[in-house]
Design an enzyme around this catalytic site. Structure first.
Site, PDB file in Angstrom:
ATOM      1  N   CYS A 263       0.731  -1.673   0.284  1.00 46.86           N
ATOM      2  CA  CYS A 263      -0.184   0.041  -0.484  1.00 46.86           C
ATOM      3  C   CYS A 263       0.732   1.360  -0.557  1.00 46.86           C
ATOM      4  CB  CYS A 263      -0.933   0.032   0.722  1.00 46.86           C
ATOM      5  SG  CYS A 263      -2.520   0.916   1.170  1.00 46.86           S
TER       6      CYS A 263
ATOM      7  N   HIS B 203      -3.628  -5.063   0.728  1.00 52.28           N
ATOM      8  CA  HIS B 203      -3.168  -5.379   2.267  1.00 52.28           C
ATOM      9  C   HIS B 203      -2.709  -6.983   1.815  1.00 52.28           C
ATOM     10  CE1 HIS B 203      -2.032  -1.702   4.269  1.00 52.28           C
ATOM     11  NE2 HIS B 203      -3.069  -1.147   3.166  1.00 52.28           N
TER      12      HIS B 203
ATOM     13  N   GLU C 112      -1.361  -9.518   4.053  1.00 56.42           N
ATOM     14  CA  GLU C 112      -1.325  -9.390   5.459  1.00 56.42           C
ATOM     15  C   GLU C 112      -2.556  -9.880   5.745  1.00 56.42           C
ATOM     16  OE1 GLU C 112      -1.666  -5.301   5.835  1.00 56.42           O
ATOM     17  OE2 GLU C 112      -0.487  -6.574   4.026  1.00 56.42           O
TER      18      GLU C 112
END
Length: 237
Positions: free
Chosen positions: A106, A210, A212
């Protein structure tokens, strides 16, 4: 022995505490790395930092100061963190010079692009006609839009050869001019660049989404962290 991977962190509103969502460290750990949090240090400390880690995650966060890509702040630019900007840009530049593997997420993709000489849109509305909703109002694990990947790119290979992914989205800025030595390798249907990667063999990859926060619902996204850890450990992803 786990490979040490540095993860950049932000600052809270009054700059009294460091902030890092636990998802970054958990993803690095699940991928076989040893997560080490990197606070915004003076840029002169970057060489010492790079002696401690073998790979870097440039994490998400607030807006990058437009001064670093030759512009003044416009009204749509939001909170900036000057100490973090200075540290992360210096970190990314030296890591690129030393070929330390980098994964930008990001804001981190935007830092990577600007560090290498690219630029950003301070807001999607300033350069993308009829943009999709890029700051979703849904859980962080939820995939809200489709991303088309460049066939044969490093990113496509890491993701198992797929050329289309559904990802989450939490940004209002975006890559404008891709940096020299990099290429765009993923886009949404409105033309927003969703991933960049270094040309050649060096592992320097940025994604606008994102991963994660998606790995527990969609394990495919863990492959990005596995690839980083492998590259940092000297294994070709």
């Amino acid at each position: 022995m786990p490979v040490p991977i540095g993860i950049t962190v932000g600052l809270d509103q009054d700059e009294s505490r460091y902030l890092s969502p636990r998802a970054y460290a958990e993803a690095v750990s699940r991928a076989g790395g040893l997560p080490l949090l990197l606070p915004p240090l003076p840029p002169g400390e970057v060489p010492a930092v790079l002696r401690l880690v073998r790979g870097i995650v440039l994490s998400g966060g607030n807006d990058l100061d437009p001064v670093y890509f030759g512009e003044e702040c416009l009204p749509l630019t939001r909170r900036i963190e000057p100490e973090r900007d200075a540290f992360e840009l210096a970190l990314a530049r030296l890591a690129l010079h030393r070929r330390v593997p980098l994964l930008g997420i990001c804001r981190g993709m935007q830092v990577l692009n600007v560090a290498a000489g690219g630029s950003l849109y301070q807001d999607l509305s300033l350069g993308i006609p009829n943009p999709l909703k890029h700051f979703q109002e849904a859980p962080r694990w939820y995939a809200s839009h489709w991303v088309e990947l460049l066939p044969g790119s490093r990113l496509a290979r890491i993701m198992g050869g797929v050329t289309r992914l559904k990802t989450n989205s939490f940004h209002h800025q975006a890559v404008r001019q891709v940096a020299p030595g990099f290429k765009a390798v993923a886009w949404t249907s409105d033309g927003v660049v969703e991933a960049i990667e270094a040309e050649g063999e060096a592992f320097a990859l940025g994604v606008q989404f994102h991963p994660e926060t998606m790995i527990y619902k969609e394990p495919l996204f863990l492959r990005l962290f596995v690839a980083l850890v492998q590259a940092a450990g000297g294994i070709e992803p």
